[in-house]
Motif scaffolding. Structure first.
Motif, PDB file in Angstrom:
ATOM      1  N   MET A   4       9.376   3.392 -34.790  1.00 29.18           N
ATOM      2  CA  MET A   4       9.543   2.446 -33.689  1.00 29.18           C
ATOM      3  C   MET A   4      10.165   1.141 -34.196  1.00 29.18           C
ATOM      4  O   MET A   4       9.821   0.654 -35.259  1.00 29.18           O
ATOM      5  N   PHE A   5      11.052   0.599 -33.419  1.00 33.44           N
ATOM      6  CA  PHE A   5      11.732  -0.643 -33.814  1.00 33.44           C
ATOM      7  C   PHE A   5      10.945  -1.844 -33.303  1.00 33.44           C
ATOM      8  O   PHE A   5      10.612  -1.914 -32.145  1.00 33.44           O
ATOM      9  N   VAL A   6      10.619  -2.748 -34.185  1.00 30.88           N
ATOM     10  CA  VAL A   6       9.909  -3.970 -33.793  1.00 30.88           C
ATOM     11  C   VAL A   6      10.718  -5.135 -34.315  1.00 30.88           C
ATOM     12  O   VAL A   6      11.037  -5.192 -35.492  1.00 30.88           O
ATOM     13  N   ASP A   7      11.109  -6.054 -33.458  1.00 30.32           N
ATOM     14  CA  ASP A   7      11.970  -7.110 -33.977  1.00 30.32           C
ATOM     15  C   ASP A   7      11.345  -8.490 -33.918  1.00 30.32           C
ATOM     16  O   ASP A   7      12.009  -9.488 -34.118  1.00 30.32           O
ATOM     17  N   ARG A   8      10.017  -8.546 -33.666  1.00 31.23           N
ATOM     18  CA  ARG A   8       9.348  -9.843 -33.688  1.00 31.23           C
ATOM     19  C   ARG A   8       7.904  -9.618 -34.104  1.00 31.23           C
ATOM     20  O   ARG A   8       7.266  -8.679 -33.647  1.00 31.23           O
ATOM     21  N   ASN A  56      14.294  -1.724 -42.037  1.00 30.07           N
ATOM     22  CA  ASN A  56      15.129  -2.085 -40.885  1.00 30.07           C
ATOM     23  C   ASN A  56      14.295  -2.398 -39.647  1.00 30.07           C
ATOM     24  O   ASN A  56      14.778  -2.379 -38.527  1.00 30.07           O
ATOM     25  N   THR A  57      13.016  -2.675 -39.868  1.00 31.12           N
ATOM     26  CA  THR A  57      12.117  -2.984 -38.754  1.00 31.12           C
ATOM     27  C   THR A  57      10.999  -3.881 -39.265  1.00 31.12           C
ATOM     28  O   THR A  57      10.725  -3.920 -40.463  1.00 31.12           O
ATOM     29  N   LEU A  58      10.351  -4.587 -38.340  1.00 32.59           N
ATOM     30  CA  LEU A  58       9.198  -5.417 -38.699  1.00 32.59           C
ATOM     31  C   LEU A  58       7.887  -4.691 -38.377  1.00 32.59           C
ATOM     32  O   LEU A  58       6.837  -5.298 -38.254  1.00 32.59           O
ATOM     33  N   MET A  59       7.977  -3.370 -38.258  1.00 35.86           N
ATOM     34  CA  MET A  59       6.827  -2.555 -37.852  1.00 35.86           C
ATOM     35  C   MET A  59       5.590  -2.796 -38.724  1.00 35.86           C
ATOM     36  O   MET A  59       4.465  -2.870 -38.229  1.00 35.86           O
ATOM     37  N   ASP A  60       5.788  -2.917 -40.031  1.00 32.53           N
ATOM     38  CA  ASP A  60       4.641  -3.066 -40.943  1.00 32.53           C
ATOM     39  C   ASP A  60       3.786  -4.278 -40.589  1.00 32.53           C
ATOM     40  O   ASP A  60       2.583  -4.295 -40.831  1.00 32.53           O
ATOM     41  N   LEU A 158      13.767 -10.480 -36.283  1.00 34.35           N
ATOM     42  CA  LEU A 158      14.848  -9.718 -36.904  1.00 34.35           C
ATOM     43  C   LEU A 158      16.109  -9.870 -36.066  1.00 34.35           C
ATOM     44  O   LEU A 158      16.129  -9.523 -34.892  1.00 34.35           O
ATOM     45  N   LYS A 159      17.137 -10.438 -36.673  1.00 32.70           N
ATOM     46  CA  LYS A 159      18.436 -10.560 -36.000  1.00 32.70           C
ATOM     47  C   LYS A 159      19.412  -9.749 -36.846  1.00 32.70           C
ATOM     48  O   LYS A 159      19.679 -10.095 -37.992  1.00 32.70           O
ATOM     49  N   MET A 160      19.896  -8.651 -36.292  1.00 29.65           N
ATOM     50  CA  MET A 160      20.652  -7.694 -37.077  1.00 29.65           C
ATOM     51  C   MET A 160      21.929  -8.258 -37.680  1.00 29.65           C
ATOM     52  O   MET A 160      22.552  -9.144 -37.128  1.00 29.65           O
ATOM     53  N   LEU A 161      22.300  -7.679 -38.821  1.00 30.19           N
ATOM     54  CA  LEU A 161      23.534  -8.066 -39.494  1.00 30.19           C
ATOM     55  C   LEU A 161      24.589  -7.006 -39.185  1.00 30.19           C
ATOM     56  O   LEU A 161      24.557  -5.904 -39.708  1.00 30.19           O
ATOM     57  N   ALA A 162      25.497  -7.317 -38.295  1.00 34.06           N
ATOM     58  CA  ALA A 162      26.567  -6.370 -37.971  1.00 34.06           C
ATOM     59  C   ALA A 162      27.844  -7.154 -37.759  1.00 34.06           C
ATOM     60  O   ALA A 162      27.817  -8.305 -37.335  1.00 34.06           O
ATOM     61  N   ASP A 163      28.984  -6.522 -38.073  1.00 40.61           N
ATOM     62  CA  ASP A 163      30.270  -7.207 -37.891  1.00 40.61           C
ATOM     63  C   ASP A 163      30.675  -7.201 -36.425  1.00 40.61           C
ATOM     64  O   ASP A 163      31.138  -8.206 -35.894  1.00 40.61           O
ATOM     65  N   ILE A 164      30.502  -6.034 -35.796  1.00 36.75           N
ATOM     66  CA  ILE A 164      30.978  -5.867 -34.418  1.00 36.75           C
ATOM     67  C   ILE A 164      29.833  -5.366 -33.549  1.00 36.75           C
ATOM     68  O   ILE A 164      29.144  -4.404 -33.895  1.00 36.75           O
TER      69      ILE A 164
END
Length: 433
Positions: A4-8, A56-60, A158-164
């Motif tokens: 599961m993706f957790v971003d905060r 790639n997640t803040l799940m922990d 978590l603010k993803m690092l992506a070019d596009i």
């Protein structure tokens, strides 16, 4: 959902307290009055953050919310130095921003930094009584307490690092496009809000040209106010250097592409004006279901409205038509886009944020009543919070604190006399010379 993706996440962190200095005297045969030999206390452990590219997640952080370094040990006899406390090392995914929970201010953007970051330093160990011997005081019974522990409540984002970044309403074909052009394998279904997790994929164009593309969760109006998945969507988009704004050119679900573009642009504007200035290509998708005549009409309409500010291109993510041209155009935009990685600046200095009681302000002034003096401020409040004034040792520490911090000198400058009253947050003392 194991992945599961957790971003905060909200966590509590505490650095170690410094170990107290020790009071002891040499006890040796034939030396009746041995000198002071109390050792220094150990330093408390630090709170350290490191970027782990495997995460790639803040799940922990949903499972473990408290992180504490250990305290330094007290000094010992025979000048023995107390052991230092153990650091606590917290691993976060690339793109994590650390904020103070109370104020919401950014402390550090970990981005993809390589070196560890010490957020909170452990307390300094107190000096043992061996340091306090003077010609007039050969046997000091005082040792310095260890420095206090700092504890804080933090928010990790978590603010993803992506070019596009691919933006657009749900079901316009973002996931389909990403799956066709990269190594990402998003789940694709024909209903709204399928992409609850931002998907990242590496897009290779040959000749060493490549970029990271992110399919970001669908947006709805009201995102900037936190409706639905809105804020999560906007949080991830902040890092991307180029945006591909995908619309359903065929209006398969009866949506008007221009209305959709304007609605999403309005959300971007409300969240951050900077996002509207990002280099953007408007991509009309699903053109495989339209006749040549209808295609021209859709493209003309979009070009009239948005070009030359934003380039308009047509593709079919399903058949692959126009996709290669789009990727090359996106790469060209990326080459011209500001080179610097988008990083968020701290909004509060670490020195200010982690200041201990010794560095906090205080005031000393005359009260309205005759013979009354007021001593206030964060430094005093903090000291009273960890000092037991009803205990002899605590009261001695309080007296030393008043002298060492220059408070007694300031009271004298204001003209305090023996027998006058000193008030500190509910405590009252008679002043004695």
């Amino acid at each position: 959902m194991a992945n599961m993706f957790v971003d905060r996440a909200k966590i509590f962190v505490r650095a170690g307290k410094g170990g107290d200095g020790h009071v002891s005297f040499r006890r040796e045969l034939y030396v009746p009055n041995g000198g002071p030999d109390g050792g220094d206390g150990g330093k408390g452990g630090d709170v350290i953050f490191v970027v782990d590219s495997g995460l790639n997640t803040l799940m922990d952080f949903k499972n473990i919310r408290k992180y504490k370094a250990t305290d330094g040990e007290e000094g010992g006899k025979r000048r023995c130095h107390g052991a230092n406390g153990k650091d606590v090392v917290i691993k976060v995914p690339p793109g994590t921003v650390i904020k103070d929970f109370e104020s919401g201010k950014i402390l550090i953007d970990m981005a993809d930094r390589v070196e560890p970051f010490v957020l909170l330093q452990g307390g300094r160990g107190g000096k043992g009584n061996q340091h306090y011997a003077t010609s007039t005081m050969q046997a000091p019974r005082y040792a310095q307490p260890g420095q206090t522990a700092i504890e804080k409540t933090l928010v990790l984002e978590l603010k993803m690092l992506a070019d596009i970044g691919l933006v657009g309403f749900p079901s316009v074909g973002k996931s389909t496009l990403l799956s066709k052009v990269s190594n990402a394998r998003p789940k694709i279904a024909d209903y709204h809000f399928t992409t609850l997790v931002p998907n990242l994929g590496v897009v290779g164009l040959g000749e060493g040209r490549s970029f990271i593309m992110a399919d970001i969760p669908g947006i709805i109006e009201g995102a900037a106010e936190g409706v639905g998945l809105g804020l999560d969507f906007l949080r991830h988009i902040e890092r991307t250097r180029v945006l591909l704004h995908i619309v359903d050119g065929a209006s398969v679900e009866g949506r008007d592409p221009i209305e959709d573009i304007d609605a999403i642009n309005e959300e971007l504007r409300k969240y951050s004006e900077d996002l509207l200035d990002r280099p953007t290509i408007i991509v009309a998708n699903k053109l495989d279901v339209l006749s040549a005549e209808d295609r021209e009409a859709v493209l003309d309409k979009l070009k009239k409205k948005y070009e030359p500010d934003k380039k308009v291109m047509a593709i079919s993510a399903v058949t692959g038509e126009g996709v290669k041209e789009l990727l090359n155009a996106a790469y060209d935009l990326l080459e011209k886009a500001p080179d610097s990685k988008i990083e968020f600046n701290p909004e509060i200095s670490l020195e200010e944020y982690t200041s201990r009681v010794e560095e906090l302000p205080y005031t000393v002034e005359k009260g309205e009543e005759e013979g009354v003096y007021l001593v206030e401020g964060p430094r005093i409040e903090r000291m009273l919070g960890y000092t037991n004034l009803e205990d002899d040792k605590g009261f001695k520490f309080f007296q030393d604190f008043m002298v060492k911090n220059g408070i007694i000198d300031e009271l004298k400058e204001l003209g305090i006399q023996e027998g006058d009253e000193v008030r500190l947050y509910g405590w009252s003392f008679e002043y004695l010379e």
